[in-house]
Scaffold this motif. Structure first.
Motif, PDB file in Angstrom:
ATOM      1  N   GLU A 139      -1.885  11.780 -14.356  1.00  0.00           N
ATOM      2  CA  GLU A 139      -1.009  11.475 -13.239  1.00  0.00           C
ATOM      3  C   GLU A 139      -0.740   9.979 -13.212  1.00  0.00           C
ATOM      4  O   GLU A 139      -1.663   9.169 -13.307  1.00  0.00           O
ATOM      5  N   PHE A 140       0.530   9.619 -13.125  1.00  0.00           N
ATOM      6  CA  PHE A 140       0.953   8.215 -13.065  1.00  0.00           C
ATOM      7  C   PHE A 140       1.795   8.034 -11.810  1.00  0.00           C
ATOM      8  O   PHE A 140       2.689   8.823 -11.540  1.00  0.00           O
ATOM      9  N   THR A 141       1.500   6.988 -11.042  1.00  0.00           N
ATOM     10  CA  THR A 141       2.279   6.664  -9.849  1.00  0.00           C
ATOM     11  C   THR A 141       2.494   5.155  -9.814  1.00  0.00           C
ATOM     12  O   THR A 141       1.565   4.395 -10.071  1.00  0.00           O
ATOM     13  N   TRP A 142       3.727   4.749  -9.530  1.00  0.00           N
ATOM     14  CA  TRP A 142       4.003   3.312  -9.403  1.00  0.00           C
ATOM     15  C   TRP A 142       5.178   3.117  -8.468  1.00  0.00           C
ATOM     16  O   TRP A 142       5.927   4.034  -8.155  1.00  0.00           O
ATOM     17  N   GLN A 143       5.325   1.889  -7.989  1.00  0.00           N
ATOM     18  CA  GLN A 143       6.403   1.537  -7.074  1.00  0.00           C
ATOM     19  C   GLN A 143       7.219   0.391  -7.645  1.00  0.00           C
ATOM     20  O   GLN A 143       6.680  -0.480  -8.306  1.00  0.00           O
ATOM     21  N   GLU A 144       8.490   0.418  -7.341  1.00  0.00           N
ATOM     22  CA  GLU A 144       9.410  -0.658  -7.720  1.00  0.00           C
ATOM     23  C   GLU A 144      10.089  -1.158  -6.444  1.00  0.00           C
ATOM     24  O   GLU A 144      10.490  -0.379  -5.593  1.00  0.00           O
ATOM     25  N   SER A 145      10.195  -2.465  -6.329  1.00  0.00           N
ATOM     26  CA  SER A 145      10.879  -3.075  -5.187  1.00  0.00           C
ATOM     27  C   SER A 145      12.100  -3.840  -5.677  1.00  0.00           C
ATOM     28  O   SER A 145      12.038  -4.517  -6.699  1.00  0.00           O
ATOM     29  N   CYS A 146      13.187  -3.732  -4.927  1.00  0.00           N
ATOM     30  CA  CYS A 146      14.447  -4.409  -5.288  1.00  0.00           C
ATOM     31  C   CYS A 146      15.042  -5.049  -4.054  1.00  0.00           C
ATOM     32  O   CYS A 146      14.891  -4.582  -2.946  1.00  0.00           O
ATOM     33  N   ARG A 147      15.742  -6.118  -4.283  1.00  0.00           N
ATOM     34  CA  ARG A 147      16.510  -6.783  -3.202  1.00  0.00           C
ATOM     35  C   ARG A 147      17.952  -6.826  -3.555  1.00  0.00           C
ATOM     36  O   ARG A 147      18.355  -6.934  -4.630  1.00  0.00           O
TER      37      ARG A 147
END
Length: 54
Positions: free
Chosen positions: A46-54
Motif C-alpha cells: 500500500e502506497f499513500t502520498w499527498q501533493e500540494s499545488c498553488r
C-alpha cells in the motif's frame, strides 16, 4: 482545496496484492531471494502520498 490561499492538496492511494501467479511472470524464484520466505504467499503493498499545488 483552500480557495483563500489558492492551494489544492490531492491524496493518492495505491493498493497492490501479488501472489505466486503474478510474481512468476516476471522474475524466477532463483533470481529473487525474497521468494524463499514467501513461497506462494500473497504479498500486499500500500502506497499513500499527498501533493500540494498553488
Amino acid at each position: 482545496m483552500d480557495k483563500e490561499k489558492g492551494a489544492v492538496r490531492i491524496q493518492f492511494s495505491v493498493n497492490n496484492l501479488s501472489d505466486w501467479n503474478s510474481a512468476t511472470h516476471m522474475v524466477s524464484r532463483e533470481w529473487n531471494p525474497l521468494f524463499d520466505k514467501t513461497f506462494g504467499a500473497a504479498v500486499s503493498q500500500e502506497f499513500t502520498w499527498q501533493e500540494s499545488c498553488r
